[in-house]
Design a protein around this motif. Sequence first.
Motif, mmCIF file in Angstrom:
data_model
loop_
_atom_site.group_PDB
_atom_site.id
_atom_site.type_symbol
_atom_site.label_atom_id
_atom_site.label_comp_id
_atom_site.label_asym_id
_atom_site.label_seq_id
_atom_site.Cartn_x
_atom_site.Cartn_y
_atom_site.Cartn_z
ATOM 1 N N LEU A 7 0.830 -1.201 0.000
ATOM 2 C CA LEU A 7 0.000 0.000 0.000
ATOM 3 C C LEU A 7 0.872 1.261 0.000
ATOM 4 C CD1 LEU A 7 -2.765 1.347 0.146
ATOM 5 C CD2 LEU A 7 -2.734 0.982 2.628
ATOM 6 N N LYS A 8 1.899 1.278 0.833
ATOM 7 C CA LYS A 8 2.813 2.428 0.853
ATOM 8 C C LYS A 8 3.508 2.588 -0.493
ATOM 9 C CE LYS A 8 3.862 2.375 5.826
ATOM 10 N NZ LYS A 8 4.944 2.256 6.833
ATOM 11 N N ASP A 9 3.920 1.467 -1.079
ATOM 12 C CA ASP A 9 4.593 1.535 -2.378
ATOM 13 C C ASP A 9 3.665 2.133 -3.435
ATOM 14 O OD1 ASP A 9 6.858 0.424 -1.288
ATOM 15 O OD2 ASP A 9 6.441 -1.609 -2.007
ATOM 16 N N ALA A 10 2.390 1.724 -3.402
ATOM 17 C CA ALA A 10 1.436 2.231 -4.387
ATOM 18 C C ALA A 10 1.216 3.728 -4.217
ATOM 19 C CB ALA A 10 0.114 1.479 -4.260
ATOM 20 N N ILE A 11 1.157 4.173 -2.966
ATOM 21 C CA ILE A 11 0.933 5.594 -2.699
ATOM 22 C C ILE A 11 2.135 6.425 -3.129
ATOM 23 C CG2 ILE A 11 0.603 7.285 -0.842
ATOM 24 C CD1 ILE A 11 -1.063 5.119 0.602
ATOM 25 N N ARG A 12 3.336 5.868 -2.918
ATOM 26 C CA ARG A 12 4.556 6.615 -3.270
ATOM 27 C C ARG A 12 4.819 6.660 -4.773
ATOM 28 N NH1 ARG A 12 7.001 4.119 1.660
ATOM 29 N NH2 ARG A 12 7.269 5.800 3.176
ATOM 30 N N ALA A 13 4.243 5.715 -5.478
ATOM 31 C CA ALA A 13 4.513 5.649 -6.919
ATOM 32 C C ALA A 13 4.003 6.902 -7.626
ATOM 33 C CB ALA A 13 3.846 4.409 -7.506
ATOM 34 N N ASP A 14 4.643 7.245 -8.725
ATOM 35 C CA ASP A 14 4.189 8.438 -9.455
ATOM 36 C C ASP A 14 2.881 8.147 -10.179
ATOM 37 O OD1 ASP A 14 4.655 7.288 -12.056
ATOM 38 O OD2 ASP A 14 6.772 7.795 -11.872
ATOM 39 N N GLY A 15 2.246 9.202 -10.665
ATOM 40 C CA GLY A 15 0.924 9.073 -11.255
ATOM 41 C C GLY A 15 0.881 8.108 -12.410
ATOM 42 N N ALA A 16 1.933 8.070 -13.216
ATOM 43 C CA ALA A 16 1.917 7.208 -14.390
ATOM 44 C C ALA A 16 1.945 5.742 -14.012
ATOM 45 C CB ALA A 16 3.093 7.547 -15.292
ATOM 46 N N ILE A 44 -7.852 3.201 -3.871
ATOM 47 C CA ILE A 44 -7.116 3.742 -2.722
ATOM 48 C C ILE A 44 -7.452 5.218 -2.569
ATOM 49 C CG2 ILE A 44 -4.826 4.167 -1.738
ATOM 50 C CD1 ILE A 44 -3.832 1.748 -3.393
ATOM 51 N N LYS A 45 -7.827 5.593 -1.361
ATOM 52 C CA LYS A 45 -8.193 6.975 -1.066
ATOM 53 C C LYS A 45 -7.272 7.480 0.044
ATOM 54 C CE LYS A 45 -12.995 5.639 -1.962
ATOM 55 N NZ LYS A 45 -14.391 5.642 -1.465
ATOM 56 N N VAL A 46 -6.477 8.468 -0.288
ATOM 57 C CA VAL A 46 -5.472 8.995 0.638
ATOM 58 C C VAL A 46 -5.910 10.383 1.097
ATOM 59 C CG1 VAL A 46 -3.037 9.577 0.954
ATOM 60 C CG2 VAL A 46 -3.694 7.727 -0.618
ATOM 61 N N TYR A 47 -5.945 10.574 2.414
ATOM 62 C CA TYR A 47 -6.407 11.833 2.981
ATOM 63 C C TYR A 47 -5.252 12.594 3.631
ATOM 64 C CZ TYR A 47 -10.833 9.567 2.110
ATOM 65 O OH TYR A 47 -11.874 8.927 1.488
ATOM 66 N N ARG A 48 -5.493 13.831 3.965
ATOM 67 C CA ARG A 48 -4.467 14.666 4.572
ATOM 68 C C ARG A 48 -4.028 14.090 5.911
ATOM 69 N NH1 ARG A 48 -5.515 19.589 6.378
ATOM 70 N NH2 ARG A 48 -3.384 20.235 5.983
ATOM 71 N N GLY A 49 -2.724 14.108 6.142
ATOM 72 C CA GLY A 49 -2.209 13.677 7.429
ATOM 73 C C GLY A 49 -2.339 14.781 8.465
ATOM 74 N N MET A 87 3.874 7.734 6.886
ATOM 75 C CA MET A 87 4.514 8.079 5.615
ATOM 76 C C MET A 87 5.441 9.264 5.844
ATOM 77 S SD MET A 87 3.126 6.002 3.252
ATOM 78 C CE MET A 87 3.368 6.825 1.688
ATOM 79 N N ASP A 88 6.731 8.990 5.867
ATOM 80 C CA ASP A 88 7.732 10.051 6.029
ATOM 81 C C ASP A 88 7.495 10.867 7.292
ATOM 82 O OD1 ASP A 88 8.864 9.308 3.532
ATOM 83 O OD2 ASP A 88 7.334 10.491 2.499
ATOM 84 N N GLY A 89 7.180 10.156 8.369
ATOM 85 C CA GLY A 89 7.034 10.801 9.659
ATOM 86 C C GLY A 89 5.664 11.384 9.948
ATOM 87 N N THR A 90 4.731 11.249 9.016
ATOM 88 C CA THR A 90 3.367 11.754 9.222
ATOM 89 C C THR A 90 2.385 10.596 9.097
ATOM 90 O OG1 THR A 90 3.962 13.898 8.284
ATOM 91 C CG2 THR A 90 1.618 13.374 8.405
ATOM 92 N N ARG A 91 1.438 10.539 10.003
ATOM 93 C CA ARG A 91 0.406 9.494 9.921
ATOM 94 C C ARG A 91 -0.677 9.949 8.949
ATOM 95 N NH1 ARG A 91 -1.842 8.191 15.582
ATOM 96 N NH2 ARG A 91 -2.260 6.083 14.842
ATOM 97 N N ILE A 92 -0.916 9.097 7.956
ATOM 98 C CA ILE A 92 -1.822 9.426 6.856
ATOM 99 C C ILE A 92 -3.035 8.496 6.897
ATOM 100 C CG2 ILE A 92 -2.039 9.645 4.362
ATOM 101 C CD1 ILE A 92 -0.020 11.548 5.463
ATOM 102 N N PRO A 93 -4.245 9.055 6.928
ATOM 103 C CA PRO A 93 -5.432 8.199 6.818
ATOM 104 C C PRO A 93 -5.577 7.680 5.383
ATOM 105 C CG PRO A 93 -5.971 10.343 7.791
ATOM 106 C CD PRO A 93 -4.612 10.459 7.188
#
Length: 281
Positions: A7-16, A44-49, A87-93
């Motif tokens: 899941l983290k890998d998918a979120i970090r991946a670029d848009g393409a 996958i729905k990523v919200y503000r940390g 994610m990089d020190g921030t908890r992301i919903p």
Amino acid sequence: MTDLTALKDAIRADGASRGQTLSKLGYFCAPFRPASGPLSDKVIKVYRGLRDDAALDRLARCHDDYVGALKRAGVDLPETEFHLLDMDGTRIPVIVQQALPSDSMMRPQMQTASLDDTLTMMEAAGDVIATFWNNADQFDTRIGFHPSIRNFAYLDGRALFFDTFPPLIHYSRDEMGKMLLLFSDKALMRWVGPLLQSKVTGIQDEWYSAPETLVGLVGSACRLRPNDAEAYLDWGRDFTSRRMSRWADEALPQLQDPPRLPGYWTGFRKLLGLQGEPNVS
């Protein structure tokens, strides 16, 4: 259970490489579906940390409670998980949801189907609304529901609801009003919104009212297909009498003419560039 590393890998991946962004106009986030890999069958729905751990922990508990409450009330949902990712020190919903076929989204189907078919879809969505509210008395807490056309899929004769954020359970009206700003994906809303907090807070009121949610559904259909508005109003009045008679005194007067969005919400939508697109398609 979702592989959190994947899941983290998918979120970090670029848009393409991560796949198609399924909506560019969501208020809280732009969901995406990975093009390949172990999560290719998920949205996958990523919200503000946030830096407030207590608030995030409460959010997670409320989301779990809300998904459970929706199911107990008879609302069909795709399989849905909520995670707090570091994610990089921030908890992301993050919400991970079983993907639905792209052609099952109700809004585009409503735009292109025959009138009779759209009335069948409205009946399916109305059934979800009536089922929820007629079963909501069991919950001894503040609970709401946001069953707009854009939050439904229509598949195999059933309406499937998929919008679980923000979790409309336990939070007070004032708390939810602040959440609408805190988690907005639009920086402009977070900047302008506090100056108009009372107006922003009012956005939610429809979601906590049984008659207003049905009126909102009818209003959405009338705006989507204005030439068929009278047919949707007829359906709404009939459905109220058949399935939501408890709220007929409140709903029926609002179904004599095409319902309109509150002026302040229309203004916010124009300001933010939100045009009512479905939030996962």
